[in-house]
Design a protein around this motif. Structure first.
Motif, PDB file in Angstrom:
ATOM      1  N   ARG A 278      14.250 -45.390  46.883  1.00  0.00           N
ATOM      2  CA  ARG A 278      15.521 -44.662  46.809  1.00  0.00           C
ATOM      3  C   ARG A 278      16.672 -45.624  47.083  1.00  0.00           C
ATOM      4  O   ARG A 278      16.475 -46.719  47.623  1.00  0.00           O
ATOM      5  CB  ARG A 278      15.545 -43.519  47.831  1.00  0.00           C
ATOM      6  CG  ARG A 278      15.406 -43.959  49.287  1.00  0.00           C
ATOM      7  CD  ARG A 278      15.330 -42.775  50.237  1.00  0.00           C
ATOM      8  NE  ARG A 278      15.237 -43.203  51.645  1.00  0.00           N
ATOM      9  CZ  ARG A 278      14.096 -43.472  52.274  1.00  0.00           C
ATOM     10  NH1 ARG A 278      12.947 -43.357  51.629  1.00  0.00           N
ATOM     11  NH2 ARG A 278      14.103 -43.840  53.552  1.00  0.00           N
TER      12      ARG A 278
ATOM     13  N   GLU B 228      14.668 -40.194  42.581  1.00  0.00           N
ATOM     14  CA  GLU B 228      15.576 -39.832  43.664  1.00  0.00           C
ATOM     15  C   GLU B 228      16.452 -38.648  43.300  1.00  0.00           C
ATOM     16  O   GLU B 228      16.642 -37.730  44.118  1.00  0.00           O
ATOM     17  CB  GLU B 228      16.438 -41.040  44.031  1.00  0.00           C
ATOM     18  CG  GLU B 228      17.351 -40.802  45.221  1.00  0.00           C
ATOM     19  CD  GLU B 228      18.078 -42.057  45.663  1.00  0.00           C
ATOM     20  OE1 GLU B 228      18.716 -42.026  46.736  1.00  0.00           O
ATOM     21  OE2 GLU B 228      18.004 -43.077  44.942  1.00  0.00           O
TER      22      GLU B 228
ATOM     23  N   GLN C 157      16.569 -34.894  45.166  1.00  0.00           N
ATOM     24  CA  GLN C 157      17.767 -34.232  45.679  1.00  0.00           C
ATOM     25  C   GLN C 157      17.958 -32.862  45.030  1.00  0.00           C
ATOM     26  O   GLN C 157      18.366 -31.902  45.698  1.00  0.00           O
ATOM     27  CB  GLN C 157      18.988 -35.120  45.441  1.00  0.00           C
ATOM     28  CG  GLN C 157      19.015 -36.386  46.282  1.00  0.00           C
ATOM     29  CD  GLN C 157      19.181 -36.109  47.770  1.00  0.00           C
ATOM     30  OE1 GLN C 157      19.704 -35.066  48.173  1.00  0.00           O
ATOM     31  NE2 GLN C 157      18.729 -37.038  48.600  1.00  0.00           N
ATOM     32  N   ASP C 158      17.638 -32.765  43.749  1.00  0.00           N
ATOM     33  CA  ASP C 158      17.732 -31.470  43.067  1.00  0.00           C
ATOM     34  C   ASP C 158      16.748 -30.476  43.676  1.00  0.00           C
ATOM     35  O   ASP C 158      17.084 -29.299  43.881  1.00  0.00           O
ATOM     36  CB  ASP C 158      17.441 -31.629  41.574  1.00  0.00           C
ATOM     37  CG  ASP C 158      18.557 -32.334  40.836  1.00  0.00           C
ATOM     38  OD1 ASP C 158      19.675 -32.438  41.381  1.00  0.00           O
ATOM     39  OD2 ASP C 158      18.315 -32.790  39.694  1.00  0.00           O
TER      40      ASP C 158
ATOM     41  N   LEU D 171      15.532 -30.517  46.712  1.00  0.00           N
ATOM     42  CA  LEU D 171      16.008 -30.151  48.037  1.00  0.00           C
ATOM     43  C   LEU D 171      17.100 -29.094  47.938  1.00  0.00           C
ATOM     44  O   LEU D 171      17.118 -28.123  48.703  1.00  0.00           O
ATOM     45  CB  LEU D 171      16.529 -31.382  48.772  1.00  0.00           C
ATOM     46  CG  LEU D 171      17.180 -31.133  50.141  1.00  0.00           C
ATOM     47  CD1 LEU D 171      16.198 -30.466  51.108  1.00  0.00           C
ATOM     48  CD2 LEU D 171      17.711 -32.445  50.729  1.00  0.00           C
TER      49      LEU D 171
ATOM     50  N   HIS E  77       7.853 -36.402  46.735  1.00  0.00           N
ATOM     51  CA  HIS E  77       9.133 -37.109  46.868  1.00  0.00           C
ATOM     52  C   HIS E  77       9.225 -37.796  48.233  1.00  0.00           C
ATOM     53  O   HIS E  77       9.706 -38.930  48.342  1.00  0.00           O
ATOM     54  CB  HIS E  77      10.292 -36.125  46.695  1.00  0.00           C
ATOM     55  CG  HIS E  77      10.337 -35.440  45.366  1.00  0.00           C
ATOM     56  ND1 HIS E  77      10.568 -36.116  44.193  1.00  0.00           N
ATOM     57  CD2 HIS E  77      10.175 -34.130  45.032  1.00  0.00           C
ATOM     58  CE1 HIS E  77      10.564 -35.252  43.184  1.00  0.00           C
ATOM     59  NE2 HIS E  77      10.323 -34.049  43.671  1.00  0.00           N
TER      60      HIS E  77
ATOM     61  N   ILE F 139      13.160 -39.534  48.818  1.00  0.00           N
ATOM     62  CA  ILE F 139      14.042 -38.848  49.747  1.00  0.00           C
ATOM     63  C   ILE F 139      13.471 -39.092  51.133  1.00  0.00           C
ATOM     64  O   ILE F 139      12.254 -39.273  51.291  1.00  0.00           O
ATOM     65  CB  ILE F 139      14.127 -37.334  49.425  1.00  0.00           C
ATOM     66  CG1 ILE F 139      15.291 -36.676  50.161  1.00  0.00           C
ATOM     67  CG2 ILE F 139      12.805 -36.630  49.713  1.00  0.00           C
ATOM     68  CD1 ILE F 139      15.571 -35.252  49.683  1.00  0.00           C
TER      69      ILE F 139
ATOM     70  N   GLN G 261      17.095 -37.072  55.620  1.00  0.00           N
ATOM     71  CA  GLN G 261      17.961 -36.378  54.666  1.00  0.00           C
ATOM     72  C   GLN G 261      17.599 -34.894  54.592  1.00  0.00           C
ATOM     73  O   GLN G 261      18.485 -34.033  54.554  1.00  0.00           O
ATOM     74  CB  GLN G 261      17.829 -37.010  53.274  1.00  0.00           C
ATOM     75  CG  GLN G 261      18.461 -38.388  53.145  1.00  0.00           C
ATOM     76  CD  GLN G 261      18.162 -39.018  51.796  1.00  0.00           C
ATOM     77  OE1 GLN G 261      17.004 -39.232  51.448  1.00  0.00           O
ATOM     78  NE2 GLN G 261      19.205 -39.300  51.038  1.00  0.00           N
TER      79      GLN G 261
ATOM     80  N   ALA H   4      19.988 -31.772  55.941  1.00  0.00           N
ATOM     81  CA  ALA H   4      20.420 -30.802  54.935  1.00  0.00           C
ATOM     82  C   ALA H   4      20.066 -29.374  55.337  1.00  0.00           C
ATOM     83  O   ALA H   4      20.788 -28.427  54.998  1.00  0.00           O
ATOM     84  CB  ALA H   4      19.776 -31.129  53.592  1.00  0.00           C
TER      85      ALA H   4
END
Length: 462
Positions: A14, A202, A206-207, A209, A237, A243, A247, A251
């Motif tokens: 990442r 990466e 994030q999508d 998550l 991931h 990720i 993180q 979040a």
């Protein structure tokens, strides 16, 4: 000009919250390097599903670096030798890397530290393994007190941004072409289901998550329902470091409720598994409880019936619909629902009386999220052989589990021979007298299997 800084990449693919990359970018021109070193890992070189994921993850990272006018250097061979060559080719003074704890990586880190300025950073876990200890300063062996002590140190460190700039060296060292590594299956190409099930990289992490944020409140109940599939699906991931757990924690930490509390403890379980292999490096291959080495497992290498049963389990043809659905989902997608993983693992160990290590190796080859520490820790927990584990005599009843957790829709999806059956018949069609053509009868009855397992266990306790 400042000499180049090598960033040695492994399971940390990442740009953001990547402490090694962040430090290197502040120090000078950056040369990101990934070395494919199958020999070092021995029996735990990446399996087929993991190699599929690794190809796409490396491709994604390479494109991200390219967008920053940088590039990813790929080498195949002995890690220490290849990094040494790159140091000699570039005149680099420092190697930056996120610390890894698998025994082969600890060995490589030791060798590189002896020869170069190797700067190691923590970034793959909520807390560095070894940071959570008992009052006497010793590592925890049991998960529950480990989890409580970890929660006392939460939240984890702050998340690092992606480096603002990445300067590059005057000249780049040579690199392999990713396609030349042949990580993707071709003869045959069995990856169609995995391609359809996953987005890799990466940005995809994030999508995922962001999607998961809306579902985490329901995790406590939904995680046990295969047909609903309330899992986060962040595990591959996280494994490949697309990720970081920090993180994820930051979040979701504002989400209050049982769902987040339970999911947070799942992240802590990742830390716990690393804590275990730091104490017992061979944990995925050696039972912690030595008395289990005397247990008379049915050996597929010498027993034709055991070999046939192992194959039936691997192919999802045991006659137990929820087990078969899980094993077929694994083969099709490279992943299996967490509740079904426990059911399928227990079935192999206790119903079929086959050593847990056969299951560990099969999962290692077929899971996209196959993790050395977690895979071994999870299998030993189910087998009752681990430092902290379920008791062997607690034998899961797969038919009851299937009905209790409403697996009918899940079975219909992955066992098409049974798709025309409704609940409760789909959970045990043989018992209800509606076994369709093309679907096998049970390879062993539940009561018979349970009694055999208990008798075999008693023998090592006498």
């Amino acid at each position: 000009m400042t000499k180049p800084q090598i960033v040695w990449l492994r399971r940390d693919l990442r740009m953001a919250d990547q402490p090694a990359l962040y430090a290197a970018a502040q120090a000078g021109p950056v040369i990101p390097v990934y070395v494919l070193d199958d020999d070092a890992a021995g029996s735990h070189a990446y399996g087929g599903a993991s190699r599929w994921w690794m190809h796409h993850s490396l491709d994604s990272l390479s494109k991200s670096l390219g967008a920053r006018h940088s590039r990813l250097i790929l080498r195949c061979g002995d890690t220490v030798e290849e990094l040494t060559k790159i140091v000699e080719e570039t005149g680099a003074e420092v190697i930056h890397a996120i610390r890894h704890y698998e025994p082969w990586w600890r060995k490589a880190q030791g060798k590189l530290s002896d020869a170069f300025d190797l700067q190691l950073y923590d970034g793959n876990y909520l807390l560095p393994p070894g940071a959570v200890t008992t009052g006497s300063g010793t590592p925890y062996k049991i998960y529950t007190p480990f989890s409580k002590a970890t929660l006392e140190q939460m939240p984890p460190r702050d998340v690092l941004p992606e480096p603002e700039t990445l300067s590059h060296p005057d000249s780049w060292p040579k690199s392999d072409a990713l396609d030349d590594w042949n990580l993707l299956p071709t003869r045959p190409d069995w990856s169609g289901g995995i391609d359809a099930f996953w987005q890799v990289g990466e940005a995809a992490a994030q999508d995922r998550l962001a999607e998961w944020e809306g579902d985490v409140a329901e995790y406590d109940d939904a995680r046990n329902l295969p047909s609903q599939d309330g899992s986060s699906r962040l595990s591959p991931h996280l494994h490949f470091g697309e990720i970081s757990p920090a993180q994820v924690w930051h979040a979701l930490k504002g989400r209050r409720g049982k769902g987040w509390d339970v999911y947070g403890k799942e992240l802590i379980w990742r830390d716990y598994a690393q804590n275990v292999i730091c104490q017992f490096p061979a944990y995925p291959t050696q039972s912690y409880r030595e008395d289990f080495e005397k247990l008379k497992w049915r050996d597929p290498k010498t027993d034709a019936d055991a070999a046939a049963d192992l194959k039936a389990w691997q192919k999802g043809k045991t006659g137990y619909p929820v087990v078969d659905a899980g094993m077929r989902q694994l083969w099709q997608t490279g992943w299996m629902h967490n509740r079904v993983r426990m059911i399928a693992a227990s079935f192999l160990i206790k119903h079929l009386l086959i050593d847990w290590r056969h299951g560990e190796q099969w999962f290692w080859d077929t899971l996209v999220d196959a993790d050395y520490a977690q895979n071994g820790t999870n299998w030993q927990w189910v087998a009752g052989t681990g430092v902290d584990s379920n008791m062997f005599v607690r034998i899961m009843a797969p038919l009851s589990q299937s009905e209790k957790f409403d697996a009918a829709g899940y079975i219909s999806e992955y066992v098409p021979e049974l798709a025309q059956l409704d609940a409760p018949y789909i959970h045990d069609p043989e018992e209800h007298g509606c076994l369709p053509d093309g679907y096998p009868a049970k390879i062993i009855g539940h009561r018979e299997a349970r009694e055999r397992a208990l008798d075999t266990y008693k023998a090592i306790k006498q």
